[in-house]
Design a protein around this motif. Sequence first.
Motif, PDB file in Angstrom:
ATOM      1  N   THR A  98       0.868  -1.258  -0.135  1.00 13.46           N
ATOM      2  CA  THR A  98       0.048  -0.003  -0.011  1.00 13.46           C
ATOM      3  C   THR A  98       0.913   1.259  -0.092  1.00 13.46           C
ATOM      4  O   THR A  98       1.633   1.353   0.847  1.00 13.46           O
ATOM      5  N   THR A 104      -4.051   3.954  -9.901  1.00 17.37           N
ATOM      6  CA  THR A 104      -4.221   2.518  -9.796  1.00 17.37           C
ATOM      7  C   THR A 104      -4.647   1.638 -11.065  1.00 17.37           C
ATOM      8  O   THR A 104      -5.170   2.473 -11.890  1.00 17.37           O
ATOM      9  N   THR A 105      -4.618   0.464 -10.863  1.00 18.32           N
ATOM     10  CA  THR A 105      -5.129  -0.269 -12.329  1.00 18.32           C
ATOM     11  C   THR A 105      -6.468  -0.727 -12.068  1.00 18.32           C
ATOM     12  O   THR A 105      -6.637  -1.375 -11.085  1.00 18.32           O
ATOM     13  N   TRP A 113      -8.661   1.823  -4.087  1.00 18.98           N
ATOM     14  CA  TRP A 113      -7.853   2.905  -3.440  1.00 18.98           C
ATOM     15  C   TRP A 113      -8.328   2.879  -1.935  1.00 18.98           C
ATOM     16  O   TRP A 113      -9.317   2.523  -1.567  1.00 18.98           O
ATOM     17  N   THR A 166      -4.819   2.132 -16.322  1.00 23.07           N
ATOM     18  CA  THR A 166      -4.484   3.101 -15.247  1.00 23.07           C
ATOM     19  C   THR A 166      -5.508   4.109 -15.160  1.00 23.07           C
ATOM     20  O   THR A 166      -5.839   4.918 -16.061  1.00 23.07           O
ATOM     21  N   VAL A 187      -2.807   3.535  -2.845  1.00 20.10           N
ATOM     22  CA  VAL A 187      -3.210   2.472  -3.771  1.00 20.10           C
ATOM     23  C   VAL A 187      -2.575   0.926  -2.990  1.00 20.10           C
ATOM     24  O   VAL A 187      -1.671   1.091  -2.451  1.00 20.10           O
ATOM     25  N   THR A 188      -3.334   0.129  -3.380  1.00 20.71           N
ATOM     26  CA  THR A 188      -2.897  -1.201  -3.043  1.00 20.71           C
ATOM     27  C   THR A 188      -2.777  -2.133  -4.247  1.00 20.71           C
ATOM     28  O   THR A 188      -3.543  -2.301  -5.051  1.00 20.71           O
ATOM     29  N   GLY A 189      -1.800  -2.965  -4.167  1.00 24.01           N
ATOM     30  CA  GLY A 189      -1.411  -4.078  -5.307  1.00 24.01           C
ATOM     31  C   GLY A 189      -0.480  -4.977  -5.093  1.00 24.01           C
ATOM     32  O   GLY A 189       0.584  -4.610  -4.035  1.00 24.01           O
ATOM     33  N   SER A 208       1.054   0.754 -12.717  1.00 30.42           N
ATOM     34  CA  SER A 208       1.383   1.983 -12.204  1.00 30.42           C
ATOM     35  C   SER A 208       2.985   1.695 -11.407  1.00 30.42           C
ATOM     36  O   SER A 208       3.458   0.622 -11.329  1.00 30.42           O
TER      37      SER A 208
END
Length: 223
Positions: A98, A104-105, A113, A166, A187-189, A208
């Motif tokens: 995060t 973000t994607t 988000w 994106t 953002v988280t991924g 991203s």
Amino acid sequence: MASGISSIANTASSASTASTSSQAIAGNFQQFLTLLTTQLKNQNPLDPMDTNQFTQQLVQFAGVEQQLKTNDRLDSILTNAKASASATASSFIGKTVTADGTKTTLSDGKANWTLTPARAATKALVTISDANGNVVATKSTTLTAGANAFTWDGKGSSGMTQAAGTYSIKVDALDATGSTVAVDTSVTGTVQSVDLSGSEPVLSVGSSKLLLSTVKNLAAAST
């Protein structure tokens, strides 16, 4: 002769690498001592050279020598720090992070988000834009104090599902008194790769790019 001694100090200060600098210091210092000794031997007894001038030149040379040594040590520290950061960043691959950011994607019909307002917001207008800056959707919501998960289903204002890619978010929020509330976005991924070519590692999360310094949380990837 005094100008010759000064030029030796200037030569030392222009050394460009650690090894070259060290060799230049040693060589120039020997030349300095040779010139100093020669001046003392050949000075006019009726008009001796000013000892303050010798002292000033010696202090100047010592200052240059110390600066070069300091630069060498700083270069070593920076090299070690970069190596440590690179090793740390590489360990993020395959893990969920995060990080601060607005982009973000959109993947599999979802874009996520985390919205963190400075205080609770009774009104919040969320604006989502594509990679070209075109607004594709707006959403009205409320935000509680603390972190709020926000998921966009990928549908634009017209109801059409947007293409994967994106997207960025903007939040305009107001509290119960109508005052503006600042909202941090993150953002988280899952980290797919790491770019180590720049001054700071860059994490690839979907499409991203996130700087390592923006990461706020790290977790094992979900299975």
